[in-house]
Each structure stands twice: as structure tokens, then as C-alpha cells.
Design an enzyme around this catalytic site. Structure first.
Site, short mmCIF file in Angstrom:
data_model
loop_
_atom_site.label_atom_id
_atom_site.label_comp_id
_atom_site.label_asym_id
_atom_site.label_seq_id
_atom_site.Cartn_x
_atom_site.Cartn_y
_atom_site.Cartn_z
CD GLU A 38 -19.08 56.41 6.51
OE1 GLU A 38 -19.66 56.53 5.39
OE2 GLU A 38 -19.08 55.34 7.14
CG HIS A 97 -10.21 48.22 5.33
ND1 HIS A 97 -10.74 47.86 4.13
CD2 HIS A 97 -11.25 48.34 6.18
CE1 HIS A 97 -12.06 47.74 4.26
NE2 HIS A 97 -12.39 48.04 5.50
#
Lengths: 327, 328
Positions: A58, A128
């Protein structure tokens, strides 16, 4: 009129921009299989030069997008998990968002960071389930969080066309929302312009993201006793302070419902600004997450820490105790 | 290695001499309070920027680092506007918004110097990808120091550049220290090993000799331009001065004088001066002194920015955010 879902609106907006502007391309993880469905069909439509599957890298591909943007492209990065935006917070807030400044206006970095499933999802765990939009707004990164399919279409289109980095939060709880739309009327929506979804005169409820739908439901439910105006800022930075002031000029009472942590959250900023600069006849209130994390492993524990319609009702009733004739 | 033409030898000497004297004059301006930020001087490392940039075309692009003045000058930036930028003047290459630390100068192909060590590697890969897709034949150079090789983001950049065979040349200026940390206490394995792990052709060369650096860079640039993908060059070099001019006051003891003296024995300016005849040298030296007198005068006499313009360029679209007080 045909129904458009939020998810399909993202797919349509991105596809339309890729058709319109050859400099637009999309990159991210599991892109070839369009795992999130945002890019469903794109590999066939646009080919592998414009639909780029990345490794799990990322920081690398976020910086990569910065470079491609400096060289004239308009990258759209799709992130699958909200916390990945924290992993690349430095690359967005401290790099991409500062190159225009640091170069004295020589550089533009038109990258869109698309987070199509922000927020809590059942059982996906504490790592998450976040909604880190407040911290991007805090750092001055353009940040949008539309609640409806037409707004999702319009703001994703604008984000891609904007010459600065823009973070787009699509709340998971909104992805299934469908509305009747005239496709011919889908259009870009300017940044920094909010929307009054429901007019009212007694209290302004500022709702962010998927909570807009909860706020509208609560307003309907309370319609016999109180006239609630539901204000959806749509863009979190730059914020539509003028629109909020106009609403408070009418109502004088403010409740914010914000699915973010309480300390230093956007809800606190909205209350502070209203208190400093706008017409208030009652102390404002906010409904937020507590500080800390959503549990994320057990629905009973998870939901207990998220803003609810019941809390919103209570907050509305509290602000109505002030200001005389309205209540 | 075949000997370069004499005009190229003279030119390499001129660039090294310009960087050396520019940095010395800059340090004077730091001491005089004209450059309030202080600087990261590259004195001792001039052969790296000089040799690498001599292998590039004007349209090629470099990404610099915090120790970047040499890169700018070697790539062809206007020295007066570079110094004005360092001194926070509106005539600077970035209108006093980049400073010594974060310079960009698109007119010379200097895209940026991100302050986050090592992160230029993947930015360079992104520029290179866009260039390759456009077929414009540009080569992108990313400069970084030995400190950057411990950054994961650098290695992610290597991976993407190698995976997609992008036209990038990674140049590690190994000057032996990451601020005060000796490279041998920070880097497991080797610097070139990091490139080789990704299948990137990697070489370690004498960074004090501009002709050695040029030869290595020319090979890497040719590979990149012909579609052969990225390369890594480790240039073994040394900085004579501190990490930053704050060391003029801080007097940190992390290396001894004998080490500095030993490296000065292989001074890049002396090495290249020996390849240039005395008359030419004298002429170049005199020209540079004259140029730098003008450069310093231009920078110091340039206006400082107006405080009312502090929010200019924050956004490419010209967005102005609200003020820090409600009733401003």
C-alpha cells in the site's frame, strides 16, 4: 425511473470518467477479479494498462500514484479495508497533499483514494471497522462521504476531476442503498456543498455518511412532535459551513450524529464552529462512537459502541428543552 | 573505461566546483542568518550528482533528497533561484514554499525531494510508469542516502519498478552515516543486495570520482531508456560537514577527524581538477566566483514573502480554507 444502487453508482461514475478521460486509471488489490465489485467489468472494458492489479504494497502503490499524478495521470486507488488508509496516511496527508504547496504551485497531485466499504462490518474484527475520515479532514485533505447513490456518483466524478488529492469514503452500510434516478441527470456535485435531505424548523441534525439514512428515519418517526431538518454535509473537508449556518438560522438547535470517535472527531468540530459562529438557542449535542475501538468480533458488543437511532432521539429531545416555543 | 572527451572532463570539473563553492557560500549565509532553516550540505559528495546528471538528457527527471542542492545545480537549475529558495525568498524556485529541504524545479526536471526518507523510490516508479506508457523515453532518477535503505517504502518502490520493468535509476549516496548512525551498524547485508533481491542490476562504485559515477550512470540510463528496467547504483562517498548545519553548534562526536582527513585525500574536486589543465581551471574558477557573487546578491536582495500569501498554493485548485480564528 430505474433504481441505482450506491455500489453501482461508484462503478458507473468511475467507468464514465475512464471513458471520458484517458488519463484516468484505477489501481489496487484484487483488481483483476474486481473483488469489491466497484470495478466489475473494467478489465475487459479498459484493459490491463488502465486497471492495474497491485501487490500488497500500500505504501508503495500510494506513492506510485503520486508519481503518476505528477506526470499527468489521474489515478484512482481502491482500498479494500479502512485501516489501509491509516497505513498510507503519511503518503496522502504529508506527501501527496503537500506537493502543490512545497512546489509553489508547480505540481498538482490529482489522486482519488476510494474506500468503498468504510466502517463496521459484522465480525471483521477491531482492525477492520474504523471510519478514519476525521483525521483526513483534520489534516486538510479533501474528504467526501456521500450517503446516497446519486451523491456517490456526483462526488466520485468530482473527486476524480479535482486537481488535488481527495479521499472518498463510501460507508459499507450505504453500499446497498438504492434510489430512483434519471441516469441522464447524474452529474458532478461540487466539493463543500451540503444537502438538506429533509426540511425542518425546530432542530438541525447533521448526519454523516450512512447515518444520514438513520437521521431521516428518526425525523420521520418524530414528525408529529418535532420538525427535524436533516443536513448532510457530503464533503467533510472543505465543509459547507455556510449551509449549516443557514439551517441553524432557522432552527437554532443542533445535534450531530457521527460514526467516529468522540475526541477530536468531526462532530466536535461541527459543534465548536456552530457555538463560535452560528445561531444557537440551545446547547448543541452529539452522538458518536466512544473513544477507542469498536470490538468487531461479536455483533452484540460491536453495536453497543456505535451511534444509534435511540441515542439520536434522546439527543433531539434534550436540545428541544431549550429555546422556548419550539418544544 | 574509455577516457571522456576533454570538454566533458572540463564540464564535470565545472559542475563539482560550482556545487562546492555554492555550498560554501550557502554555509556563510546560514551563519549570517540569511538561511534561517539551516541546510544539509553535500560538500564531499559532489561527484555523485555531477556524474549521474551528466548521463541524463534535459528532459529526464530526477527526484532529490534533503541533501539536494548538488542535484539541482547538476540538473541545470538556476543557482540564483535555488539559493533564493533556500533563503525563503519569493524569487525562489518554489516561491519560498519548498525551502532547502523540499525543492521542486520542473523547469530543470527536478520533480521533488520528499522529506520522508526513501519514499521517493515509489514516486519515481509512478512517474516512470506514466512516462513509459506515454512512450516519451524519459528516464527517472531517484537519489537517496544510506539511511533510506532500511525503509520498507524504498523496497516497495524497488519491487514495483522491477515488477513492471520501469525506466528508473536508483542512486544511493552512501556517505557512511544516517544523520549520526554509522551505516555498518544500520544495514544488514549490503546495499546492492537489496537491489539484487528484486532482480535489479546493482553496482557499488567509487562515488568520489565523477567519471566512474558517470560511466555507471550511463550504463544504467541506457538500460532504462531501452526498456531494460531499473538499476541501482551505490555510490560510496562521504560528507565532510555535519548532517545539517546545526552541527556547527552541536559538535556531535560520532566520527573522528582522521576519518574525515582520510576521505579528504580523495576529494572529488581534486580528482577532477587533475584532469583539467591549469589555465582552464583558473578560468572556470574565476567564472564561478563571479557567478556566485551575482547569485548571492540576487538571493539576498530578493523580497521575502508577504504573510497574507501564506495560504497560497496549499491546494492546486486554489481552495482557501477558513482562517484560524472565527472573526478574522
Amino acid at each position: 425511473m430505474p433504481k441505482l444502487s450506491y455500489l453501482k453508482a461508484l462503478n458507473r461514475a468511475l467507468g464514465d470518467e475512464m471513458n471520458r478521460d484517458p488519463s484516468v486509471f484505477v489501481l489496487g488489490e484484487d483488481m483483476n477479479l474486481a473483488l469489491t465489485n466497484v470495478t466489475a467489468g473494467f478489465l475487459d472494458r479498459f484493459g490491463p494498462d488502465r486497471v492495474i492489479e497491485t501487490p500488497l504494497s500500500e505504501q508503495g502503490f500510494t506513492n506510485f500514484a503520486t508519481g503518476a499524478a505528477m506526470a499527468g495521470r489521474r489515478p484512482v486507488i481502491e482500498f479494500q479495508i479502512p485501516f489501509l488508509l491509516l497505513l498510507v496516511f503519511e503518503q496522502i496527508a504529508n506527501q501527496a497533499n503537500k506537493f502543490s504547496l512545497m512546489s509553489g504551485g508547480q505540481h498538482a497531485v490529482p489522486v482519488t483514494y476510494l474506500m468503498p466499504a468504510a466502517g463496521w462490518r459484522t465480525g471483521w474484527g477491531a482492525q477492520h471497522s474504523d471510519q478514519p475520515y476525521s483525521i483526513f479532514a483534520h489534516m486538510g485533505v479533501k474528504t467526501v462521504m456521500p450517503a446516497t447513490p446519486a451523491d456517490a456518483y456526483g462526488l466520485l466524478t468530482t473527486a476524480i476531476r479535482d486537481d488535488d488529492p481527495v479521499v472518498f469514503f463510501g460507508p459499507l452500510a450505504s453500499l446497498g442503498v438504492r434510489e430512483d434516478v434519471d441516469f441522464a441527470e447524474l452529474a458532478p456535485i461540487p466539493l463543500g456543498v451540503g444537502c438538506v435531505h429533509r426540511k425542518g424548523t425546530d432542530v438541525t441534525v447533521v448526519a454523516i455518511g450512512h447515518l444520514v439514512h438513520d437521521a431521516i428515519a428518526v425525523a420521520d418517526e418524530l414528525a408529529d412532535e418535532v420538525s427535524v431538518e436533516v443536513f448532510d454535509p457530503r464533503t467533510l473537508h472543505p465543509f459547507d459551513w455556510t449551509g449549516l449556518a443557514a439551517s441553524l438560522e432557522k432552527t437554532g438547535r443542533l445535534v450531530v450524529i457521527d460514526d467516529a470517535n468522540r475526541s477530536c472527531g468531526l462532530g466536535g468540530e461541527i459543534l465548536a464552529t456552530a457555538a463560535e459562529e452560528m445561531r444557537l438557542i440551545a446547547p448543541p449535542r452529539r452522538v458518536t462512537r466512544p473513544d477507542g475501538a469498536i470490538v468487531g468480533a461479536s455483533p452484540e458488543l460491536d453495536v453497543a459502541l456505535q451511534p444509534t437511532r435511540e441515542q439520536l432521539v434522546t439527543a433531539i429531545q434534550r436540545v428541544l428543552k431549550y429555546g422556548g416555543d419550539a418544544a | 573505461m574509455t577516457e571522456p572527451a576533454q570538454t566533458l572532463r572540463d564540464s564535470l570539473y565545472r559542475t563539482i566546483r560550482l556545487i562546492r563553492r555554492f555550498e560554501e557560500r550557502s554555509i556563510d549565509l546560514v551563519k549570517a542568518g540569511e538561511i534561517g532553516s539551516g541546510i544539509h550540505p553535500c560538500i564531499g559528495q559532489e561527484a555523485v550528482a555531477t556524474g549521474v546528471c551528466a548521463a541524463l538528457d534535459p528532459d529526464d527527471i530526477i527526484l532529490s533528497s534533503h541533501r539536494g542542492h548538488g542535484h539541482l545545480l547538476a540538473k541545470g537549475s538556476d543557482p540564483g533561484r535555488v539559493l533564493a529558495e533556500m533563503a525563503g525568498r519569493v524569487t525562489g524556485i518554489d516561491k519560498a514554499r519548498g525551502g532547502s529541504f523540499h525543492p521542486s524545479d520542473l523547469s530543470a526536471g527536478v520533480y521533488n525531494a520528499t522529506g520522508t526518507v526513501g519514499h521517493g523510490a515509489a514516486i519515481a516508479a509512478g512517474i516512470a510508469w506514466a512516462s513509459a506508457k506515454a512512450g516519451d523515453g524519459k528516464v527517472i532518477v531517484s537519489f537517496f542516502g544510506d539511511g533510506a535503505v532500511s525503509q520498507g517504502a524504498l523496497l516497495e518502490g524497488f519491487n514495483l519498478a522491477a515488477l513492471w520493468q520501469l525506466p528508473v535509476v536508483y542512486v544511493c549516496e552512501n556517505n557512511g552515516y544516517a544523520t549520526t548512525l554509522p551505516v555498518e551498524t544500520a544495514v544488514a547485508g549490503t546495499i546492492t543486495g537489496r537491489g539484487e533481491a528484486f532482480g535489479i542490476p546493482s553496482r557499488s562504485v567509487d562515488g568520489q570520482d565523477p567519471e566512474v559515477v558517470l560511466a555507471a550512470a550511463a550504463e544504467a540510463v541506457a538500460r532504462a531508456r531501452s526498456g531494460g528496467g531499473p538499476s541501482l547504483i551505490e555510490c560510496r562517498t562521504y560528507r565532510y560537514h555535519g548532517h545539517h548545519t546545526f552541527e556547527l553548534k552541536a559538535r556531535l562526536k560520532y566520527r573522528d577527524e582522521t576519518e574525515i582527513a582520510a576521505w579528504r585525500e580523495r576529494d572529488p574536486m581534486d580528482i577532477q581538477a587533475a584532469r583539467v589543465d591549469a589555465g582552464t581551471r583558473e578560468r572556470i574558477d574565476a567564472e564561478i566566483e563571479e557567478l556566485l557573487d551575482d547569485v548571492v546578491r540576487f538571493a539576498v536582495d530578493s523580497p521575502r514573502p508577504d504573510a497574507v500569501d501564506a495560504q497560497d498554493y496549499q491546494y492546486a485548485t486554489g481552495l482557501r480554507t477558513r482562517a484560524g480564528v472565527a472573526d478574522a
